[in-house]
Design a protein around this motif. Structure first.
Motif: not given
Length: 306
Positions: A148-152
């Motif tokens: 999720v953090s990478n997608a953000v």
């Protein structure tokens, strides 16, 4: 392409943060701290995680598993970065600047360091390994969610760089970040609090990136300057080196054709001797029967014959 950033872009001064940036960053930091404490200590956060796990969505809707498993790859750091790297390279070429690539590299570096430290510090296990939401400090690496953090960060960075249709790109970035997080909860690879932590961690990276960029740009400029200087020195060394004529090496010394292998003196050599494969070693002996440049015979201590 020239330098790493546009000529008009300052690389030595950090941007001035507006009041809303300071407020949002402070709020996210507080939420991140509270969420981490809620995971470490028993709190309502763990109750929410357990209740969502009991829904068992993966087994109630098995037909979704194939598509969601493929979809969440868009948040996996390696494949997603490689897939969108040509777009960042194209933006760098279009702007005649390395800034988009520098932003991508700096954002991923800060993301890996910040998220990695928290993962190792908390050491939480995911739902696939345990049904206890409070399994922390046991060598896990599930909080916060790296997917999720990478997608953000990745899709938020694209929204920051794009020029046209920025609103549509922002909506798409938010949609991808939310749905990828929901997909990991469906697959039981993350607790819901892991997903929330990933959203917050990615948002903090995007907010601090403008403050980090001047340092990253200076580093890139320094590396490029050193590389150019090394190339210039190598070219200068090649241009200043004298031309080397083919020579015969004997006993650690080099002798060009027409020079004596004994003393290195220039002596005329007959065409037959010079064409011989051993001419360089025999020229001192053959030259004794040849006339000198003045037309006088050369005196030799070795008898030439009867």
């Amino acid at each position: 392409m020239g330098t790493a950033v546009e000529a008009h872009a300052p690389t030595t001064k950090r941007p001035h943060w507006t009041s809303w940036q300071v407020v949002v960053t402070g709020v996210l930091l507080v939420l991140y701290l509270l969420l981490s404490l809620g995971v470490i200590f028993r709190s309502p956060v763990l109750t929410i995680d357990t209740d969502l796990l009991k829904l068992d969505l993966r087994h109630h809707y098995p037909e979704w598993k194939k598509w969601i498993s493929f979809y969440v790859v868009l948040g996996q750091r390696g494949p997603a970065t490689l897939f969108f790297l040509p777009w960042f390279a194209w933006m760098a070429w279009r702007r005649r600047s390395l800034r988009p690539l520098v932003m991508l590299g700096a954002a991923l570096l800060v993301l890996n360091l910040s998220v990695g430290v928290v993962k190792l510090a908390i050491g939480r296990l995911g739902p696939l390994r345990t049904h206890q939401a409070h399994d922390v400090f046991v060598g896990g690496n599930i909080f916060p969610s790296g997917h999720v953090s990478n997608a953000v960060v990745l899709y938020g960075l694209m929204a920051m760089i794009v020029v046209s249709h920025r609103r549509a790109v922002i909506v798409a970035a938010v949609f991808l970040s939310v749905t990828i997080g929901a997909g990991t909860v469906y697959l039981d690879t993350h607790w819901f609090s892991d997903v929330v932590g990933g959203w917050i961690a990615g948002g903090l990276v995007l907010l601090t990136l403008p403050w980090i960029m001047p340092t990253a740009e200076r580093w890139v400029d320094t590396l490029l300057a050193r590389a150019r200087a090394a190339v210039e020195r190598r070219r200068a060394g090649r241009s200043e080196s004298p031309a080397v004529t083919p020579a015969f090496r004997s006993g650690g010394r080099r002798y060009a054709p027409g020079r004596s292998a004994v003393q290195g003196k220039v002596t005329p050599v007959s065409p037959a001797a010079s064409s011989h494969s051993f001419a360089a070693t025999m020229m001192s002996f053959d030259a004794r029967d040849e006339p000198t440049t003045r037309g006088n015979p050369r005196n030799s201590p070795i008898p030439s014959g009867p």
